[in-house]
Design a protein around this motif. Structure first.
Motif, PDB file in Angstrom:
ATOM      1  N   ASP A   1      -4.917   3.759   5.093  1.00  0.00           N
ATOM      2  CA  ASP A   1      -6.146   3.648   5.243  1.00  0.00           C
ATOM      3  C   ASP A   1      -6.676   4.979   6.056  1.00  0.00           C
ATOM      4  O   ASP A   1      -7.597   5.470   5.717  1.00  0.00           O
TER       5      ASP A   1
ATOM      6  N   GLN B   1      -9.050   8.255   4.727  1.00  0.00           N
ATOM      7  CA  GLN B   1     -10.150   8.802   5.317  1.00  0.00           C
ATOM      8  C   GLN B   1     -10.179  10.033   5.622  1.00  0.00           C
ATOM      9  O   GLN B   1     -11.119  10.899   5.649  1.00  0.00           O
TER      10      GLN B   1
ATOM     11  N   SER C   1      -0.684   5.607   8.052  1.00  0.00           N
ATOM     12  CA  SER C   1      -1.231   4.423   7.570  1.00  0.00           C
ATOM     13  C   SER C   1      -2.140   5.032   6.223  1.00  0.00           C
ATOM     14  O   SER C   1      -2.778   5.948   6.553  1.00  0.00           O
TER      15      SER C   1
ATOM     16  N   LYS D   1      -7.304   5.077  -3.285  1.00  0.00           N
ATOM     17  CA  LYS D   1      -6.060   4.754  -2.776  1.00  0.00           C
ATOM     18  C   LYS D   1      -5.265   4.027  -4.033  1.00  0.00           C
ATOM     19  O   LYS D   1      -5.712   3.241  -4.792  1.00  0.00           O
TER      20      LYS D   1
ATOM     21  N   ASP E   1       0.857  -1.019   0.110  1.00  0.00           N
ATOM     22  CA  ASP E   1       0.082   0.009   0.060  1.00  0.00           C
ATOM     23  C   ASP E   1       0.835   1.294  -0.004  1.00  0.00           C
ATOM     24  O   ASP E   1       1.439   1.799   1.181  1.00  0.00           O
TER      25      ASP E   1
END
Length: 516
Positions: A103, A107, A101, A131, A42
């Motif tokens: 994620d 957000q 992070s 992403k 990621d």
């Protein structure tokens, strides 16, 4: 480790079960591991795409891009903020520091974009926030070839082929490229519109207002209640011609007074050709979906041919097969090198056991950490083939030295030699672990890819250390020959304790006795 080696020498079943437990877990995990080209990484990049149809580049820059950047720039950990403004489209690319992070960062971007939406124009389309994912590249591309029109092929691809492929396990998304989706087009004559003195937006509002299913309330009868719904959607494309756009001087102005409606297609935004012929392509992401192709052929018309024009999974499996081949060949060559120097099949077997046990046991750790069989993890195992055998060779050679030089039985030699060399073996192994583990925590993009490499290598080396203190001394005590290659295994070296006879110049002072 000395105590563990002593117990394993005395209890061979215990030593075997320790290693076999790791091997069984690793073998079972091998069949559950996923297969991929590269590790799933990621990257800390989030993109925001906003569309405003009909707007110029300057309007996109001032009304969309700048307002989005003002809000997104306040997020913590933003390393780079870029934007691309094109007619009708704004693209904002946000790159975060590696410590964030992805994620949580995504957000945060969604929250800031929702705040910025209050200051955006009314006609703007909902923002698309995503992403960056390196796994989104299509792994399988299928072309639908037929003599039918492009519109019919698009309907087959959208209504038949795509649902069948999306039901396959692991298929994340199926995209259609080069299609012409069906659409009801309303063509308006500009001169007639000007004659009625009506704006084009009145036609649009009439289509939106009158072509819709609306709730009609509830009807209550005793203990029963029913919901009503107004069926307002047009079932026939010709019915659009009868929609009322406006009332002028008490007379309705309909769509047929301004133009006409037709059952057509949307504007083509992508094109695909197969052998020079326009076609429709299905791009399948994350899994090949070949298991569903046989079922899919039975659902499409006979004159429609499914042709695979690109299959990324073939390259992935071919690369994985090549790495596995090098892994096996490397293990065999490492064993042959040991045989060339030790000149003993028994010694070679004892040392070579460390290779499969260390490699197979590493699969258990890979499964627990959600690793995959990819180029990086398999490369780590290939490189470890020549390293995991080192500990076993050191212990074996020291045991062999104790047997040859100190004339000890293999059972005693295995215990004494392992204790003698144990600290050096641990220092060698831990020095390798100290090298590989920090690689897994490098603070860079390359560190994200090498994370699986470092942990896989470190675990295989640690398993080799365990084998060298459990299985290797136990096998040395029971398989090594003593006193040369011709003696049976387990035989002891006999030593004479009788005094050597020697001459004496005269008789002993004690009567009735003599010297020998």
């Amino acid at each position: 480790m000395q105590k563990l080696a002593e117990v394993c020498i005395k209890r061979p079943v215990f030593a075997t079960m320790i290693v076999m437990a790791l091997v069984v877990v690793g073998a079972a995990s091998y069949f559950r591991l996923g297969v991929d080209r590269f590790p799933a990484v990621d990257l800390p990049t989030v993109t925001v795409r906003v569309e405003l149809p009909g707007a110029s580049t300057e309007e996109i820059e001032t009304q969309l891009t700048q307002k989005l950047e003002e809000q997104i720039n306040t997020i913590q950990g933003v390393q780079e903020l870029r934007s691309i403004s094109t007619p009708g489209n704004s693209l904002v690319i946000v790159t975060f520091v590696l410590s964030r992070s992805i994620d949580v960062a995504a957000q945060d971007v969604r929250d800031k974009v929702s705040i910025a939406q209050r200051n955006l124009p009314r006609d703007v389309k909902p923002p698309i926030i995503s992403k960056f994912d390196n796994d989104q590249a299509p792994v399988l591309t299928i072309a639908l070839a037929s003599d039918r029109s492009l519109r019919e092929l698009t309907e087959i691809a959208d209504k038949i082929a795509r649902p069948q492929l999306e039901r396959s396990p692991g298929v994340g998304e199926v995209r259609i490229v080069g299609g012409l989706p069906r659409a009801i087009n309303v063509w308006v004559d500009a001169d007639r519109l000007a004659a009625y003195q009506l704006p084009i937006t009145s036609v649009r509002d009439a289509l939106v207002r009158q072509n819709a299913d609306l709730p009609g309330g509830n009807v209550t009868s005793g203990l029963n209640e029913a919901s009503l719904r107004t069926m307002g959607r047009m079932a026939d494309p010709k019915a659009f011609n009868e929609l009322v756009v406006a009332n002028l001087a008490g007379s309705p102005v309909r769509v047929r007074d301004l133009g006409y409606a037709e059952d057509g297609t949307k504007e083509q935004r992508s094109a695909a050709r197969l052998n020079g012929v326009p076609t429709v392509i299905l791009e399948i992401r994350r899994q090949s979906g070949e298991k569903s192709l046989a079922r899919l052929v039975a659902h499409v018309p006979p004159d429609v041919k499914l042709e695979i024009i690109r299959d990324q999974s073939k390259y992935i499996y071919a690369a994985l097969h090549e790495i596995n081949l090098h892994l096996v060949l490397g293990s065999i060559l490492a064993s042959l090198v040991v045989l060339a120097f030790m000149r003993s099949w028994r010694s070679t077997f004892i040392a070579a056991v460390a290779i499969p046990t260390s490699v197979i046991s590493a699969f258990g750790m890979m499964w627990m950490l959600n690793f995959t069989l990819n180029s990086v993890t398999m490369l780590a195992l290939v490189l470890m083939v020549g390293i995991v055998i080192d500990d076993a060779i050191v212990v074996l050679e020291n045991v062999f030295r104790f047997v040859e030089e100190k004339k000890m039985r293999p059972f005693d030699a295995a215990r004494e030699a392992t204790a003698d060399i144990g600290l050096a073996v641990m220092a060698t192994t831990l020095s390798l672990v100290v090298i590989f583990v920090p690689v897994s925590f490098m603070s860079s993009i390359s560190g994200r890819f090498l994370y699986q490499f470092g942990l896989t290598a470190a675990v295989s080396v640690m398993v080799s250390l365990l084998v060298s203190f459990t299985l290797t001394p136990m096998m040395c005590a029971r398989l090594l020959k003593v006193g040369g290659p011709d003696m049976a295994p387990g035989a002891s070296i006999a030593t004479s304790t009788a005094p050597t006879p020697r001459a004496w110049p005269g008789p002993c002072a004690t009567a009735g006795s003599s010297w020998w």
